[in-house]
Write a protein that holds these residues in place. Structure first.
Motif, PDB file in Angstrom:
ATOM      1  N   PRO A  88       0.819  -1.219   0.000  1.00 37.60           N
ATOM      2  CA  PRO A  88       0.000   0.000   0.000  1.00 37.60           C
ATOM      3  C   PRO A  88       0.849   1.263   0.000  1.00 37.60           C
ATOM      4  CG  PRO A  88      -0.804  -1.573   1.624  1.00 37.60           C
ATOM      5  CD  PRO A  88       0.496  -2.097   1.131  1.00 37.60           C
ATOM      6  N   ARG A  89       0.465   2.231  -0.804  1.00 36.07           N
ATOM      7  CA  ARG A  89       1.107   3.542  -0.776  1.00 36.07           C
ATOM      8  C   ARG A  89       0.671   4.279   0.476  1.00 36.07           C
ATOM      9  NH1 ARG A  89       1.056   6.479  -6.245  1.00 36.07           N
ATOM     10  NH2 ARG A  89      -0.151   7.961  -5.010  1.00 36.07           N
ATOM     11  N   ASP A  90       1.507   5.239   0.898  1.00 39.13           N
ATOM     12  CA  ASP A  90       1.189   5.982   2.113  1.00 39.13           C
ATOM     13  C   ASP A  90      -0.140   6.704   2.003  1.00 39.13           C
ATOM     14  OD1 ASP A  90       3.558   5.101   3.151  1.00 39.13           O
ATOM     15  OD2 ASP A  90       4.660   6.970   2.831  1.00 39.13           O
ATOM     16  N   ASP A  91      -0.463   7.248   0.826  1.00 42.27           N
ATOM     17  CA  ASP A  91      -1.710   7.990   0.679  1.00 42.27           C
ATOM     18  C   ASP A  91      -2.923   7.071   0.506  1.00 42.27           C
ATOM     19  OD1 ASP A  91      -1.047   7.087  -1.821  1.00 42.27           O
ATOM     20  OD2 ASP A  91      -1.454   8.960  -2.863  1.00 42.27           O
ATOM     21  N   GLU A  92      -2.693   5.758   0.390  1.00 42.93           N
ATOM     22  CA  GLU A  92      -3.788   4.800   0.315  1.00 42.93           C
ATOM     23  C   GLU A  92      -4.089   4.164   1.668  1.00 42.93           C
ATOM     24  OE1 GLU A  92      -2.972   2.935  -4.144  1.00 42.93           O
ATOM     25  OE2 GLU A  92      -2.026   2.028  -2.380  1.00 42.93           O
ATOM     26  N   LEU A  93      -3.105   4.206   2.562  1.00 39.54           N
ATOM     27  CA  LEU A  93      -3.183   3.408   3.778  1.00 39.54           C
ATOM     28  C   LEU A  93      -4.415   3.726   4.616  1.00 39.54           C
ATOM     29  CD1 LEU A  93      -1.927   1.305   5.623  1.00 39.54           C
ATOM     30  CD2 LEU A  93      -0.513   3.107   6.624  1.00 39.54           C
ATOM     31  N   LEU A  94      -4.708   5.004   4.834  1.00 41.33           N
ATOM     32  CA  LEU A  94      -5.850   5.371   5.665  1.00 41.33           C
ATOM     33  C   LEU A  94      -7.132   4.725   5.143  1.00 41.33           C
ATOM     34  CD1 LEU A  94      -7.458   6.944   7.774  1.00 41.33           C
ATOM     35  CD2 LEU A  94      -7.439   8.911   6.223  1.00 41.33           C
ATOM     36  N   PHE A  95      -7.347   4.789   3.841  1.00 39.71           N
ATOM     37  CA  PHE A  95      -8.610   4.290   3.283  1.00 39.71           C
ATOM     38  C   PHE A  95      -8.639   2.762   3.212  1.00 39.71           C
ATOM     39  CE2 PHE A  95      -8.301   8.698   2.082  1.00 39.71           C
ATOM     40  CZ  PHE A  95      -9.548   9.154   2.464  1.00 39.71           C
ATOM     41  N   ILE A  96      -7.474   2.137   3.150  1.00 36.76           N
ATOM     42  CA  ILE A  96      -7.426   0.678   3.288  1.00 36.76           C
ATOM     43  C   ILE A  96      -7.847   0.287   4.696  1.00 36.76           C
ATOM     44  CG2 ILE A  96      -5.851  -1.297   3.404  1.00 36.76           C
ATOM     45  CD1 ILE A  96      -4.330  -0.087   1.048  1.00 36.76           C
ATOM     46  N   LEU A  97      -7.362   1.021   5.695  1.00 36.68           N
ATOM     47  CA  LEU A  97      -7.765   0.760   7.076  1.00 36.68           C
ATOM     48  C   LEU A  97      -9.271   0.930   7.247  1.00 36.68           C
ATOM     49  CD1 LEU A  97      -4.969   2.689   9.021  1.00 36.68           C
ATOM     50  CD2 LEU A  97      -5.062   0.239   8.581  1.00 36.68           C
ATOM     51  N   LEU A  98      -9.806   2.007   6.687  1.00 37.64           N
ATOM     52  CA  LEU A  98     -11.239   2.266   6.832  1.00 37.64           C
ATOM     53  C   LEU A  98     -12.065   1.186   6.139  1.00 37.64           C
ATOM     54  CD1 LEU A  98     -11.392   6.150   6.310  1.00 37.64           C
ATOM     55  CD2 LEU A  98     -11.195   4.852   8.442  1.00 37.64           C
ATOM     56  N   GLY A  99     -11.606   0.734   4.970  1.00 36.25           N
ATOM     57  CA  GLY A  99     -12.311  -0.320   4.280  1.00 36.25           C
ATOM     58  C   GLY A  99     -12.329  -1.621   5.064  1.00 36.25           C
ATOM     59  N   ARG A 100     -11.199  -1.949   5.678  1.00 34.86           N
ATOM     60  CA  ARG A 100     -11.148  -3.181   6.469  1.00 34.86           C
ATOM     61  C   ARG A 100     -12.051  -3.084   7.691  1.00 34.86           C
ATOM     62  NH1 ARG A 100      -5.688  -6.533   7.556  1.00 34.86           N
ATOM     63  NH2 ARG A 100      -5.804  -6.439   5.288  1.00 34.86           N
ATOM     64  N   LEU A 101     -12.052  -1.927   8.345  1.00 34.74           N
ATOM     65  CA  LEU A 101     -12.934  -1.740   9.498  1.00 34.74           C
ATOM     66  C   LEU A 101     -14.400  -1.848   9.099  1.00 34.74           C
ATOM     67  CD1 LEU A 101     -11.337   1.194  11.524  1.00 34.74           C
ATOM     68  CD2 LEU A 101     -11.676  -1.150  12.308  1.00 34.74           C
ATOM     69  N   ALA A 102     -14.755  -1.220   7.990  1.00 37.86           N
ATOM     70  CA  ALA A 102     -16.160  -1.225   7.558  1.00 37.86           C
ATOM     71  C   ALA A 102     -16.649  -2.648   7.278  1.00 37.86           C
ATOM     72  CB  ALA A 102     -16.329  -0.350   6.317  1.00 37.86           C
ATOM     73  N   LYS A 103     -15.765  -3.502   6.775  1.00 29.91           N
ATOM     74  CA  LYS A 103     -16.163  -4.842   6.361  1.00 29.91           C
ATOM     75  C   LYS A 103     -15.998  -5.890   7.461  1.00 29.91           C
ATOM     76  CE  LYS A 103     -17.311  -7.940   3.206  1.00 29.91           C
ATOM     77  NZ  LYS A 103     -18.689  -8.031   2.683  1.00 29.91           N
ATOM     78  N   CYS A 104     -15.205  -5.597   8.492  1.00 28.25           N
ATOM     79  CA  CYS A 104     -14.798  -6.656   9.422  1.00 28.25           C
ATOM     80  C   CYS A 104     -15.942  -7.221  10.240  1.00 28.25           C
ATOM     81  CB  CYS A 104     -13.666  -6.171  10.337  1.00 28.25           C
ATOM     82  SG  CYS A 104     -14.175  -5.010  11.611  1.00 28.25           S
ATOM     83  N   GLU A 105     -17.049  -6.473  10.389  1.00 30.60           N
ATOM     84  CA  GLU A 105     -18.196  -6.999  11.128  1.00 30.60           C
ATOM     85  C   GLU A 105     -19.193  -7.700  10.204  1.00 30.60           C
ATOM     86  OE1 GLU A 105     -18.901  -6.939  14.474  1.00 30.60           O
ATOM     87  OE2 GLU A 105     -16.884  -6.200  14.862  1.00 30.60           O
ATOM     88  N   ARG A 114      -7.350   8.219  15.032  1.00 33.64           N
ATOM     89  CA  ARG A 114      -8.583   9.002  15.205  1.00 33.64           C
ATOM     90  C   ARG A 114      -9.581   8.675  14.101  1.00 33.64           C
ATOM     91  NH1 ARG A 114      -8.907  13.008  18.875  1.00 33.64           N
ATOM     92  NH2 ARG A 114      -6.981  13.616  19.943  1.00 33.64           N
ATOM     93  N   ALA A 115      -9.096   8.605  12.860  1.00 31.52           N
ATOM     94  CA  ALA A 115      -9.986   8.276  11.743  1.00 31.52           C
ATOM     95  C   ALA A 115     -10.562   6.871  11.904  1.00 31.52           C
ATOM     96  CB  ALA A 115      -9.219   8.393  10.422  1.00 31.52           C
ATOM     97  N   CYS A 116      -9.745   5.957  12.411  1.00 28.47           N
ATOM     98  CA  CYS A 116     -10.225   4.579  12.615  1.00 28.47           C
ATOM     99  C   CYS A 116     -11.311   4.519  13.686  1.00 28.47           C
ATOM    100  CB  CYS A 116      -9.056   3.674  12.993  1.00 28.47           C
ATOM    101  SG  CYS A 116      -7.940   3.313  11.616  1.00 28.47           S
ATOM    102  N   ALA A 130     -10.721   3.370  -4.424  1.00 28.71           N
ATOM    103  CA  ALA A 130     -10.105   2.087  -4.769  1.00 28.71           C
ATOM    104  C   ALA A 130      -9.418   1.468  -3.559  1.00 28.71           C
ATOM    105  CB  ALA A 130      -9.105   2.283  -5.913  1.00 28.71           C
ATOM    106  N   ALA A 131      -8.774   2.307  -2.740  1.00 29.74           N
ATOM    107  CA  ALA A 131      -8.097   1.800  -1.546  1.00 29.74           C
ATOM    108  C   ALA A 131      -9.108   1.274  -0.531  1.00 29.74           C
ATOM    109  CB  ALA A 131      -7.249   2.907  -0.922  1.00 29.74           C
ATOM    110  N   PHE A 132     -10.252   1.954  -0.399  1.00 28.20           N
ATOM    111  CA  PHE A 132     -11.311   1.489   0.498  1.00 28.20           C
ATOM    112  C   PHE A 132     -11.799   0.102   0.064  1.00 28.20           C
ATOM    113  CE2 PHE A 132     -15.796   1.204   1.732  1.00 28.20           C
ATOM    114  CZ  PHE A 132     -15.735   1.527   3.082  1.00 28.20           C
ATOM    115  N   ALA A 133     -12.010  -0.054  -1.241  1.00 32.03           N
ATOM    116  CA  ALA A 133     -12.444  -1.357  -1.765  1.00 32.03           C
ATOM    117  C   ALA A 133     -11.375  -2.414  -1.537  1.00 32.03           C
ATOM    118  CB  ALA A 133     -12.771  -1.236  -3.255  1.00 32.03           C
TER     119      ALA A 133
END
Length: 254
Positions: free
Chosen positions: A54-71, A129-131, A101-104
């Motif tokens: 993951p690129r640094d500017d993608e990382l936040l949205f990858i984290l958010l995508g994983r959180l959104a889907k994990c439940e 904080r965003a997480c 795309a990173a969220f997905a």
């Protein structure tokens, strides 16, 4: 930090040309490691498998995508919260495309995030904080969400006590002046957004975004505001998400 191609180059050079070969192989390997940003064996495995780290500017949205889907299921409030984060960061159209795309990508759960997170320790507060905002956006934090954020905090070298403070800042209040503002009524949702019942979708979207920007808790979190004020702003943001979703569904626009 372990540079994998450096190690491989040194070993290969040693086998072919003894110590001079090891030195040359290690030097060439380090150049490749730095150029391809390979700081560990996991990053090398990802690159060999055709999947870039993951690129640094993608990382936040990858984290958010994983959180959104994990439940189990991504909710509309998760998508709205992701859009709010894009707005908070002031992303242009191309950056928003990459963020989506990173969220997905995050929803797939396939990335090893340990190394990318360790590179972001200087930005640990903003990331966590965003997480926590994403985890609390539906009014509760599930066990899987909590475990993920605590693990990421560990990789970011953030103590569990500090994580609890961040979580509490975005947790909904049990009672107070904002607790019953929204309710479940369509008219109350319109009132909260400050729009008329015959407002066009473009007007509703504009009012929603303006209020999100005004009440976003990040504006208070770094300004020395009390935890109570940050919590109130978080609660109002959550109510705005819910009101907008109710109006959007009733009127049938995206």
């Amino acid at each position: 930090m372990l540079w994998p191609v450096t190690v491989l180059g040194a070993v290969a050079g040693l086998a072919l040309a003894s110590i001079p070969g090891a030195l040359l192989g290690g030097l060439l390997g380090q150049v490749l490691d730095r150029r391809m940003r390979l700081s560990n064996w996991a990053a090398l495995r990802e690159r060999l498998g055709g999947k870039a780290a993951p690129r640094d500017d993608e990382l936040l949205f990858i984290l958010l995508g994983r959180l959104a889907k994990c439940e189990g299921r991504v909710l509309q409030v998760h998508i709205q919260q992701t859009r709010a984060e894009m707005q908070r960061l002031g992303l242009d159209a191309e950056a928003q495309r990459r963020a989506i795309a990173a969220f997905a990508r995050g929803k797939t759960g396939r990335d090893n995030l340990r190394a990318p997170l360790r590179r972001q320790r200087a930005h640990s507060d903003a990331l966590l904080r965003a997480c926590w905002r994403m985890a609390w956006v539906d009014g509760r934090v599930g066990q899987a969400e909590r475990e993920l954020i605590l693990l990421w905090g560990k990789w970011l070298d953030v103590p569990a006590a500090a994580q609890q403070v961040l979580s509490d800042a975005y947790a909904p209040r049990q009672q107070g002046p904002l607790a019953s503002t929204l309710g479940s009524g369509y008219q109350q949702a319109l009132t909260l957004l400050g729009v008329a019942i015959d407002a066009e979708p473009a007007q509703i979207k504009k009012a929603y975004r303006r209020l999100l920007s005004r009440h976003h808790p990040d504006k208070l979190a770094g300004s020395g505001a009390t935890p109570e004020r940050v919590r109130e702003a978080t609660e109002r943001t959550r109510e705005l998400h819910q009101a907008y979703d109710l109006i959007r569904q009733r009127q049938g626009f995206r």
